[in-house]
Each structure stands twice: as structure tokens, then as C-alpha cells.
Scaffold this motif. Structure first.
Motif, PDB file in Angstrom:
ATOM      1  N   ALA A  16      57.396  23.456  30.119  1.00  0.00           N
ATOM      2  CA  ALA A  16      58.535  23.076  30.959  1.00  0.00           C
ATOM      3  C   ALA A  16      58.062  22.616  32.334  1.00  0.00           C
ATOM      4  O   ALA A  16      58.581  21.631  32.881  1.00  0.00           O
ATOM      5  CB  ALA A  16      59.498  24.248  31.097  1.00  0.00           C
ATOM      6  N   ALA A  17      57.069  23.296  32.882  1.00  0.00           N
ATOM      7  CA  ALA A  17      56.532  22.895  34.186  1.00  0.00           C
ATOM      8  C   ALA A  17      55.858  21.534  34.101  1.00  0.00           C
ATOM      9  O   ALA A  17      55.995  20.709  35.010  1.00  0.00           O
ATOM     10  CB  ALA A  17      55.545  23.944  34.689  1.00  0.00           C
ATOM     11  N   ALA A  18      55.151  21.283  33.010  1.00  0.00           N
ATOM     12  CA  ALA A  18      54.492  19.985  32.840  1.00  0.00           C
ATOM     13  C   ALA A  18      55.517  18.875  32.674  1.00  0.00           C
ATOM     14  O   ALA A  18      55.327  17.765  33.180  1.00  0.00           O
ATOM     15  CB  ALA A  18      53.556  20.024  31.635  1.00  0.00           C
ATOM     16  N   ALA A  19      56.609  19.157  31.992  1.00  0.00           N
ATOM     17  CA  ALA A  19      57.656  18.145  31.805  1.00  0.00           C
ATOM     18  C   ALA A  19      58.353  17.820  33.123  1.00  0.00           C
ATOM     19  O   ALA A  19      58.818  16.696  33.322  1.00  0.00           O
ATOM     20  CB  ALA A  19      58.672  18.621  30.778  1.00  0.00           C
ATOM     21  N   GLY A  20      58.427  18.787  34.027  1.00  0.00           N
ATOM     22  CA  GLY A  20      59.067  18.574  35.320  1.00  0.00           C
ATOM     23  C   GLY A  20      58.103  18.153  36.410  1.00  0.00           C
ATOM     24  O   GLY A  20      58.492  18.014  37.562  1.00  0.00           O
ATOM     25  N   TYR A  21      56.839  17.940  36.068  1.00  0.00           N
ATOM     26  CA  TYR A  21      55.794  17.517  37.008  1.00  0.00           C
ATOM     27  C   TYR A  21      55.621  18.491  38.165  1.00  0.00           C
ATOM     28  O   TYR A  21      55.373  18.090  39.290  1.00  0.00           O
ATOM     29  CB  TYR A  21      56.062  16.105  37.540  1.00  0.00           C
ATOM     30  N   ARG A  29      50.110  29.231  41.543  1.00  0.00           N
ATOM     31  CA  ARG A  29      50.747  30.509  41.835  1.00  0.00           C
ATOM     32  C   ARG A  29      50.275  31.608  40.894  1.00  0.00           C
ATOM     33  O   ARG A  29      50.066  32.738  41.308  1.00  0.00           O
ATOM     34  CB  ARG A  29      52.259  30.354  41.730  1.00  0.00           C
ATOM     35  N   GLU A  30      50.101  31.289  39.625  1.00  0.00           N
ATOM     36  CA  GLU A  30      49.803  32.320  38.640  1.00  0.00           C
ATOM     37  C   GLU A  30      48.327  32.683  38.557  1.00  0.00           C
ATOM     38  O   GLU A  30      47.989  33.846  38.418  1.00  0.00           O
ATOM     39  CB  GLU A  30      50.315  31.900  37.268  1.00  0.00           C
ATOM     40  N   SER A  31      47.435  31.690  38.586  1.00  0.00           N
ATOM     41  CA  SER A  31      46.029  32.053  38.385  1.00  0.00           C
ATOM     42  C   SER A  31      45.048  31.200  39.175  1.00  0.00           C
ATOM     43  O   SER A  31      43.879  31.504  39.192  1.00  0.00           O
ATOM     44  CB  SER A  31      45.678  31.950  36.900  1.00  0.00           C
ATOM     45  N   GLY A  32      45.500  30.169  39.785  1.00  0.00           N
ATOM     46  CA  GLY A  32      44.574  29.253  40.455  1.00  0.00           C
ATOM     47  C   GLY A  32      44.143  28.168  39.488  1.00  0.00           C
ATOM     48  O   GLY A  32      44.117  28.369  38.281  1.00  0.00           O
ATOM     49  N   LEU A  43      47.408  23.941  28.629  1.00  0.00           N
ATOM     50  CA  LEU A  43      47.983  22.832  29.400  1.00  0.00           C
ATOM     51  C   LEU A  43      47.509  22.779  30.850  1.00  0.00           C
ATOM     52  O   LEU A  43      48.088  22.077  31.666  1.00  0.00           O
ATOM     53  CB  LEU A  43      49.512  22.921  29.356  1.00  0.00           C
ATOM     54  N   THR A  44      46.444  23.499  31.169  1.00  0.00           N
ATOM     55  CA  THR A  44      45.958  23.530  32.544  1.00  0.00           C
ATOM     56  C   THR A  44      45.545  22.154  33.039  1.00  0.00           C
ATOM     57  O   THR A  44      45.680  21.846  34.218  1.00  0.00           O
ATOM     58  CB  THR A  44      44.764  24.497  32.661  1.00  0.00           C
ATOM     59  N   HIS A  45      45.072  21.308  32.152  1.00  0.00           N
ATOM     60  CA  HIS A  45      44.611  19.980  32.560  1.00  0.00           C
ATOM     61  C   HIS A  45      45.742  19.102  33.098  1.00  0.00           C
ATOM     62  O   HIS A  45      45.477  18.076  33.720  1.00  0.00           O
ATOM     63  CB  HIS A  45      43.926  19.279  31.388  1.00  0.00           C
ATOM     64  N   LEU A  46      46.983  19.491  32.891  1.00  0.00           N
ATOM     65  CA  LEU A  46      48.111  18.671  33.347  1.00  0.00           C
ATOM     66  C   LEU A  46      48.419  18.831  34.836  1.00  0.00           C
ATOM     67  O   LEU A  46      49.272  18.125  35.360  1.00  0.00           O
ATOM     68  CB  LEU A  46      49.355  18.991  32.521  1.00  0.00           C
ATOM     69  N   TRP A  47      47.719  19.740  35.527  1.00  0.00           N
ATOM     70  CA  TRP A  47      48.002  19.909  36.953  1.00  0.00           C
ATOM     71  C   TRP A  47      47.704  18.636  37.720  1.00  0.00           C
ATOM     72  O   TRP A  47      48.421  18.295  38.652  1.00  0.00           O
ATOM     73  CB  TRP A  47      47.241  21.099  37.531  1.00  0.00           C
ATOM     74  N   SER A  48      46.666  17.912  37.334  1.00  0.00           N
ATOM     75  CA  SER A  48      46.335  16.693  38.059  1.00  0.00           C
ATOM     76  C   SER A  48      47.378  15.600  37.832  1.00  0.00           C
ATOM     77  O   SER A  48      47.654  14.797  38.724  1.00  0.00           O
ATOM     78  CB  SER A  48      44.944  16.197  37.673  1.00  0.00           C
ATOM     79  N   GLU A  52      49.598  13.662  40.731  1.00  0.00           N
ATOM     80  CA  GLU A  52      49.719  12.205  40.768  1.00  0.00           C
ATOM     81  C   GLU A  52      51.183  11.769  40.778  1.00  0.00           C
ATOM     82  O   GLU A  52      51.580  10.904  41.561  1.00  0.00           O
ATOM     83  CB  GLU A  52      49.012  11.606  39.558  1.00  0.00           C
ATOM     84  N   GLU A  53      51.992  12.360  39.924  1.00  0.00           N
ATOM     85  CA  GLU A  53      53.410  11.988  39.877  1.00  0.00           C
ATOM     86  C   GLU A  53      54.123  12.355  41.170  1.00  0.00           C
ATOM     87  O   GLU A  53      54.964  11.612  41.650  1.00  0.00           O
ATOM     88  CB  GLU A  53      54.098  12.659  38.684  1.00  0.00           C
ATOM     89  N   GLN A  54      53.802  13.503  41.747  1.00  0.00           N
ATOM     90  CA  GLN A  54      54.408  13.881  43.016  1.00  0.00           C
ATOM     91  C   GLN A  54      54.032  12.889  44.114  1.00  0.00           C
ATOM     92  O   GLN A  54      54.853  12.536  44.951  1.00  0.00           O
ATOM     93  CB  GLN A  54      53.981  15.296  43.404  1.00  0.00           C
TER      94      GLN A  54
END
Length: 75
Positions: A16-21, A29-32, A43-48, A52-54
Motif C-alpha cells: 500500500a505504501a509503494a502504491a501511494g509513493y 520510520r520502521e527500520s531504516g 519491497l524495500t527497493h521501491l523506496w527510491s 523519485e515520484e515525490q
């Protein structure tokens, strides 16, 4: 692959977090981003991608606001 119920719940939140960018904020917040435990999250790789989208969504608005502020005469 089989996950425990808590891991499925975390995977759902990460999806859900990845879908909402905004997954970068969730992982931070959870683990760094680069914590050893973060490598176990699929899904950790989606942070970048979220960063980018932000950038692409917020940067034009910041430029417009800065441009309008400069143009407006001080009154």
C-alpha cells in the motif's frame, strides 16, 4: 514462498505504501533504508521510486511558488 501472518500483514502495508509513493517514509520510520533487517523485506527497493515520484510531483509546484513570489511586487 510461505510467509508468517505478521509478515503478510507487513507485506500488505509495504504494498500500500509503494502504491501511494510514500514507501520511503514507511521504511525509514520502521527500520531504516539500509538496516540489515530491511534486506528481508521484499519491497524495500521501491523506496527510491517513491523519492523519485515525490520529486517529480512536488518540485514543479515549488518552482511555481518561487517564481510567483519573485514576480509579485513588494507592496
Amino acid at each position: 514462498m510461505v510467509l508468517l501472518p505478521g509478515e503478510y500483514e507487513r507485506l500488505g502495508r509495504d504494498t500500500a505504501a509503494a502504491a501511494g509513493y510514500f514507501s520511503n517514509f514507511v521504511f525509514w520510520r520502521e527500520s531504516g533504508y539500509f538496516a540489515p533487517v530491511a534486506s528481508a523485506r521484499p519491497l524495500t527497493h521501491l523506496w527510491s521510486l517513491a523519492v523519485e515520484e515525490q520529486f517529480y510531483l512536488l518540485y514543479p509546484w515549488l518552482l511555481i511558488a518561487a517564481f510567483r513570489r519573485r514576480i509579485t511586487p513588494a507592496g
